[in-house]
Enzyme design. Sequence first.
Site, PDB file in Angstrom:
ATOM      1  N   ARG A 275      11.994   2.733  -5.262  1.00  0.00           N
ATOM      2  CA  ARG A 275      12.831   3.741  -4.597  1.00  0.00           C
ATOM      3  C   ARG A 275      12.675   5.108  -5.258  1.00  0.00           C
ATOM      4  O   ARG A 275      12.606   6.130  -4.589  1.00  0.00           O
ATOM      5  CB  ARG A 275      14.289   3.299  -4.628  1.00  0.00           C
ATOM      6  CG  ARG A 275      14.698   2.329  -3.530  1.00  0.00           C
ATOM      7  CD  ARG A 275      13.805   1.086  -3.447  1.00  0.00           C
ATOM      8  NE  ARG A 275      14.205   0.193  -2.376  1.00  0.00           N
ATOM      9  CZ  ARG A 275      15.098  -0.771  -2.514  1.00  0.00           C
ATOM     10  NH1 ARG A 275      15.689  -0.982  -3.686  1.00  0.00           N
ATOM     11  NH2 ARG A 275      15.397  -1.554  -1.499  1.00  0.00           N
ATOM     12  N   ASP A 304       8.063  -1.509  -2.730  1.00  0.00           N
ATOM     13  CA  ASP A 304       9.194  -1.628  -1.810  1.00  0.00           C
ATOM     14  C   ASP A 304       8.885  -0.821  -0.556  1.00  0.00           C
ATOM     15  O   ASP A 304       7.803  -0.248  -0.427  1.00  0.00           O
ATOM     16  CB  ASP A 304      10.500  -1.168  -2.466  1.00  0.00           C
ATOM     17  CG  ASP A 304      11.683  -2.036  -2.041  1.00  0.00           C
ATOM     18  OD1 ASP A 304      11.949  -2.097  -0.827  1.00  0.00           O
ATOM     19  OD2 ASP A 304      12.312  -2.662  -2.901  1.00  0.00           O
ATOM     20  N   HIS A 374      10.366  -5.850   2.847  1.00  0.00           N
ATOM     21  CA  HIS A 374      10.270  -4.698   1.941  1.00  0.00           C
ATOM     22  C   HIS A 374       8.817  -4.228   1.781  1.00  0.00           C
ATOM     23  O   HIS A 374       8.412  -3.804   0.703  1.00  0.00           O
ATOM     24  CB  HIS A 374      10.871  -5.035   0.569  1.00  0.00           C
ATOM     25  CG  HIS A 374      12.363  -5.181   0.574  1.00  0.00           C
ATOM     26  ND1 HIS A 374      13.208  -4.101   0.606  1.00  0.00           N
ATOM     27  CD2 HIS A 374      13.140  -6.284   0.575  1.00  0.00           C
ATOM     28  CE1 HIS A 374      14.463  -4.537   0.622  1.00  0.00           C
ATOM     29  NE2 HIS A 374      14.444  -5.859   0.615  1.00  0.00           N
ATOM     30  N   ASP A 438      13.165 -11.552  -0.313  1.00  0.00           N
ATOM     31  CA  ASP A 438      14.543 -11.338   0.131  1.00  0.00           C
ATOM     32  C   ASP A 438      14.610 -10.474   1.386  1.00  0.00           C
ATOM     33  O   ASP A 438      13.666  -9.784   1.750  1.00  0.00           O
ATOM     34  CB  ASP A 438      15.352 -10.673  -0.979  1.00  0.00           C
ATOM     35  CG  ASP A 438      14.807  -9.299  -1.351  1.00  0.00           C
ATOM     36  OD1 ASP A 438      13.567  -9.153  -1.405  1.00  0.00           O
ATOM     37  OD2 ASP A 438      15.601  -8.364  -1.572  1.00  0.00           O
ATOM     38  N   GLU A 439      15.765 -10.549   2.047  1.00  0.00           N
ATOM     39  CA  GLU A 439      16.197  -9.621   3.092  1.00  0.00           C
ATOM     40  C   GLU A 439      15.197  -9.477   4.244  1.00  0.00           C
ATOM     41  O   GLU A 439      14.931  -8.377   4.722  1.00  0.00           O
ATOM     42  CB  GLU A 439      16.524  -8.254   2.477  1.00  0.00           C
ATOM     43  CG  GLU A 439      17.680  -8.313   1.503  1.00  0.00           C
ATOM     44  CD  GLU A 439      18.108  -6.966   0.957  1.00  0.00           C
ATOM     45  OE1 GLU A 439      19.308  -6.809   0.650  1.00  0.00           O
ATOM     46  OE2 GLU A 439      17.262  -6.064   0.839  1.00  0.00           O
TER      47      GLU A 439
END
Length: 642
Positions: A275, A304, A374, A438-439
């Site tokens: 990020r 990411d 991601h 994840d996610e």
Amino acid sequence: MTYRLDFTVIEKAKGYCRYALSLHNLTDQALHGWSLYFFISRCIDPASVSVGTISQMGSYSCLSQLPPLEANGHFYTEFTMRTMPFNLHDDGIREAFIALGNDQHQIAPLKVYTTAINLDQESIERYCTPLPNVGCDIALIPQPNQLTRLHGEFVFNQTTAIETPPALAQGAINWLSAECKKHFNETMPIHPQGNIHYHVSNDIIEHGYQLLIESDNIWIQASSATGFVHATSTLLQLLPNSPSHAANATYCVPMVEITDQPHYGYRGMMLDCGRHFHPVDRIKHLLDHLARYKFNTFHWHLTDDEGWRIEIDAYPQLTEIGAWRGPNEVIVPQFSHIDQRYGGFYTKQDIRDVIAYASDRGITIIPEIDMPGHCRAAILSLPELLKDPDDHSVYRSIQNYPDNVLSPALAGTYTFIQTVLDEICALFPAPFVHIGADEVPKGVWSDSVACQQLMADNNYHDPMELQGHILRFAEQVLRDKGKRMMGWEEATHGNKVSKNTVIFSWLSEEAGLECVKNGFDVVMQPAQSTYLDLAQGYSADEAGVDWAGKLTLDKVYNYHPLSMIASENSERQHILGIQTALWSELINNQSRFEYMIYPRLLAVSEICWSTPQHRNWDDFKARLKGQLNYLDKAGINYRHCE
């Protein structure tokens, strides 16, 4: 100041909040054909915007189709977000700019000054942790297992030398010499008759150590390289922050006898460099302090949606394109620096340098290459390899991206994973590689002919089973390289991976318990107790986020991983250790980086290292007072407790 943006809460309820946005033109020139770009962390309901049209990609938001903004006039609109109301200033609009014209590829930003959000709430006093008036004279963190104070002192000065050491202690000595150079402006000499003695003792448990400081000698015994490092970290903490006798630069170290070993084998910190890019010097500074407080693992989150931070020889586009974002870049701005080109990446030589630096300090570096979610930076960098033009699935990730998941039906996906992991395994000596997992949002792969065919071929009934298809391929690639896969707890959903995969539990303590009971080895990292990006108090001006609540120093210290499992229960063998994490959506400079980490990192170090019976909150606060003196001397911008 030429343009000013004010942002105000005007109505709020559970799961709903309405806001007013005002933009003031403080110039004598009217604006025509203008758009407003800004960063906001949550999704705006497009139908709720009273004036203008909103579009969002991640946190990057654009208000367009706006009326002329007269000289010395203002623009006003309202909109709704269907989330919990904001209660921190960091939730507001922190950066914005104006662009003229309709060319989305040739934006010339006009800077906008943003004010703190008006939260329409009563102020709350700053949260404090009162410390004792007088700290401990021996303020070691984490607390050793056994410590005996002896009578007398060892005088540490420029004539102090290390006896010719065993090879096993070389890393620890490299670190000790580097730290002593900060005190004495020269490295620690090595001499056959030196008075600091590193001796190998196979009777000491791996990673444990014994330290004896006498009036004329310092004796360090360990059976492993990391044991020597842990003893050295204790010795460095015993050095006073300033000379005991300034005239001849001598440091008086208390005579002690210490026998010590860690409670958990895995004691880690994860840093998100996707990020925001954190330069090598910042990483090394952090590694110094991780070693000082006896952490042994640095989990390096390198990729990411918002940035790809590691050089891959086979795919130079990943860093030529994927490491940079900006209003005129392939990857649009996010979080900060939204009116300019921003980014960075680590070369392979940077990585080797950091690995060697960490190794001297007893720290293993575990890389994370996120997949299959991601992956937006990778997909936009390599569209010919990773994009399926016939996939019409509609989804939005939790971070508000519609295009950030690898396709399990593309041959390019597997070529990409194999190639990247091959280079990662060759670069990092650690026995582990973290692959995220994840996610992955609902809706992904649901409107793809190729994905539907892949499901039919493998007798899958839910598109989410395709995540396991990718993860099992990655697991096999890593197994072939002699590596063990790690992933966030979503990797376990639907029996996707083998029990050989190490799971990091971040959603909750209960999720970690379920993984343990299902036979997975687990590193506990529940957000509510370990995420250092969470605000450290309850007042609106606290830095950070609060999606998982507030995380005060005492709450960190009082975390007991899976305490519901009895100490004699064999399931506890699956708890490898604890990890803390700093996610970096709002961490874009050294000052904020340090403010969010310290002093909570010290509390984490004690719950990782010290046995529960050796942990005491009041005693920790007394020792913390002494450690804060060190942080002051080191110039670290920690959050003050009082």
